[in-house]
Motif scaffolding. Structure first.
Motif, short mmCIF file in Angstrom:
data_model
loop_
_atom_site.label_atom_id
_atom_site.label_comp_id
_atom_site.label_asym_id
_atom_site.label_seq_id
_atom_site.Cartn_x
_atom_site.Cartn_y
_atom_site.Cartn_z
N LEU A 113 -5.64 76.57 48.34
CA LEU A 113 -5.42 75.33 48.59
C LEU A 113 -6.74 74.34 48.66
CD1 LEU A 113 -2.82 75.81 51.58
CD2 LEU A 113 -2.42 75.11 49.09
N ARG A 117 -7.59 71.16 46.36
CA ARG A 117 -7.65 69.85 47.18
C ARG A 117 -9.04 69.03 46.87
NH1 ARG A 117 -10.06 68.61 52.41
NH2 ARG A 117 -9.08 66.49 53.40
N TRP A 128 -2.46 65.29 46.67
CA TRP A 128 -2.49 66.40 47.77
C TRP A 128 -1.57 66.02 48.85
CZ3 TRP A 128 -3.68 70.96 49.19
CH2 TRP A 128 -4.03 71.07 50.86
N LYS A 132 1.08 69.09 50.20
CA LYS A 132 0.85 69.53 51.59
C LYS A 132 2.13 69.33 52.38
CE LYS A 132 -1.79 68.20 55.53
NZ LYS A 132 -2.90 67.42 56.14
N LYS A 136 4.36 72.47 53.81
CA LYS A 136 4.56 72.53 55.21
C LYS A 136 6.03 72.76 55.49
CE LYS A 136 1.97 69.97 57.98
NZ LYS A 136 1.19 68.87 58.64
N LEU A 154 -3.48 74.11 56.21
CA LEU A 154 -2.35 72.95 56.01
C LEU A 154 -2.39 72.10 57.67
CD1 LEU A 154 0.39 74.53 54.20
CD2 LEU A 154 -1.03 72.85 53.24
#
Length: 531
Positions: A113, A117, A128, A132, A136, A154
């Motif tokens: 990640l 990112r 992103w 994200k 989540k 996250l």
């Protein structure tokens, strides 16, 4: 040779936690076990090929991905499902391009990640944010595949908020709201194209509705003939309404509507148009009132979800609106080039006009069908920029670009006598004509002010057009001084048209005309105030 399986690797039959039938919120049925998801619901299409994931992800990770996408399928639109799958594939491919040899991936780690990112956030911060949010939700659903450090990353990352309304704040000539002159240019070209037969009744109705309501392409794609309503009045007349389906509220399509009153002339026109379409669809649909208000000529009955036969997709409707609007060949006075006629600009223009008229953000949000006022407060801060000082210098500079004057400049002495004369004694101080009218018929508009933007207007080269230009500019300043900004800009296109006639009459560049005007103004004696 055995044909390749269309099921997930290692899943000959559907596991208990991966259903074999899922229905989207708009009625598309998909088997999550298939390696290709495709189909269409109300106004969106989806095509997701999971076969590339065979090399990138283990069967367990692929199953978790699909389970999360199933939730998206049931609770989001198809566009969100497709975008989430594309970004997850991009995440795995980005890690592979950085030299990872851990293929296939069994989990999403924190380092993956971080790398992704850093790779995308600078040039595409929204990419992103979308990924994200998807991951989540993956974690909230409790599906395996995310390591503890990835979940922690996250949760702890805080991203800068995306600036809202930059195109509006900067009055961007490409994606921002149309200026007053651009609006009037579009209106004039729209009605001229319809009068000339270059636009069909249906195309004119679509562009007219886009112009006055600023609805999204997906809303026009969902409209049906039954959404055009007529209500009888006690005096024997009728009121006409249009039901506009709500969009982007994560509800089933056509479950919520905004009903808008139409002006009587256009309402009657649209109602008759809907009745004619109803007759055309009576042999194709059991209930022709469920036919689309703006059907696609290439749409097939069997392809869309039930209830949306012959409807355009959201993407196809957006392209169709842009094609029709661009065919009018409107030129922007700000760029000197053809306007960018994307649908979002009409939406931003509607909000801008409402703000100009003094409506609060709550009213603008309701009209645009927003769930909150976050994206409309920006309009309250730009109204002052839209009413910039518009003087003779600006009018003469814009005149060649805006092309507001559509008539023909003629000589008074060489013109035939068969034309009707146009006079303006209240401004010129004489009954001498300033032009001829080439329409040869009754005209209900106010001469000569409205004449300058008419294609049948034939102004004389030696007429005092500059007096009319000075009058219009003075009236504009007067309205601005009384804070009546909306009324002040109604004649801007006419001002530019008169300025173009003045420029053509002199035969000299605008700069020279302005210089002579300034010199004459400086030499004019100053009148003493009366005692």
């Amino acid at each position: 040779m055995t044909a390749p399986s269309n099921r997930c690797p290692g899943q000959e039959s559907a596991p208990d936690d991966l259903p074999i039938r899922v229905t989207s919120k708009d009625g598309l049925v998909i088997n999550p076990c298939d390696m290709v998801w495709q189909g269409r619901d109300a106004t969106d299409t989806v095509y997701i090929d999971f076969r590339p994931f065979i090399m990138l992800a283990t069967p367990a990770l692929l199953k978790s991905l699909k389970l999360t996408l199933v939730w998206y399928l049931r609770n989001r639109g198809l566009a969100s499902v497709k975008k989430a799958a594309e970004l997850f594939e991009d995440l795995l491919e980005t890690e592979t391009e950085m030299g990872s040899i851990e293929l296939p991936y069994a989990e999403v780690t924190g380092s993956m990640l971080v790398n992704y990112r850093v790779d995308v956030v600078e040039f595409s911060p929204n990419t992103w944010r979308v990924l994200k949010g998807f991951l989540k939700q993956w974690h909230r659903l409790g599906h395996p595949g995310l390591t503890a450090d990835s979940v922690k990353y996250l949760e702890k990352t805080r991203d800068k908020s995306v600036p809202v309304g930059q195109a509006v704040k900067t009055l961007c000539p490409i994606f921002g709201p149309f200026s007053v002159l651009e609006r009037e240019e579009f209106d004039a070209k729209l009605h001229a194209a319809f009068a000339d037969g270059r636009l069909t009744d249906l195309d004119f109705a679509l562009l007219f509705l886009v112009r006055i309501f600023g609805a999204r392409p997906t809303q026009f794609a969902q409209m049906k003939l039954c959404d055009v309503l007529r209500q009888a009045l006690p005096d024997g007349g009728y009121d006409y309404y249009l039901r506009i389906p709500s969009a982007k509220k994560r509800r089933e399509s056509r479950s919520v509507f905004k009903t808008r009153l139409l002006v009587s002339d256009f309402g009657e026109f649209l109602y008759r148009l809907s009745k004619n379409l109803e007759i055309q669809f009576k042999d194709h649909l059991q209930d022709p009132r469920q036919a689309p208000l703006f059907p696609g000529s290439f749409a097939r009955k069997s392809f869309p979800a039930t209830g949306y036969e012959f409807h355009r997709t959201r993407s196809a409707m957006g392209k169709h609106i842009r094609y029709l609007a661009s065919s009018l060949e409107c030129v922007s006075e700000r760029t000197g080039e053809p306007m960018n006629m994307v649908a979002i600009r009409f939406r931003r223009t509607v909000a801008t006009v409402l703000a100009e008229e003094g409506h609060p953000p709550e009213v603008i949000a309701e009209f645009l069908d927003h769930a909150n006022i976050r994206h409309v407060v920006v309009y309250a801060g730009i109204t002052g920029k839209l009413h910039q000082r518009f003087n003779k210098a600006m009018a003469l500079k814009l005149a060649p670009v805006a092309q507001a004057f559509a008539g023909l400049l003629v000589s008074r002495h060489e013109e035939p006598n068969g034309f009707r004369k146009v006079r303006c004694p209240e401004l010129t101080g004489t009954y001498e004509p300033i032009a001829n009218c080439g329409k040869f018929g009754f005209c209900k508009f106010n001469a000569p002010i409205a004449c300058y933007t008419c294609a049948g207007f034939r102004p004389f080269t030696d007429a005092p057009h500059e007096l009319i230009l000075d009058h219009l500019l003075a009236e504009r300043e007067r309205y601005l001084s009384t804070q009546n900004k909306t009324l002040a800009v109604t004649e801007d296109r006419t001002i530019v048209a008169v300025a173009e006639v003045v420029r053509l009459c002199t035969g000299r560049p605008a700069a020279e005309v302005l210089e002579n005007y300034r010199r004459a103004k400086e030499e004019r004696p100053v009148e003493k105030a009366a005692n």
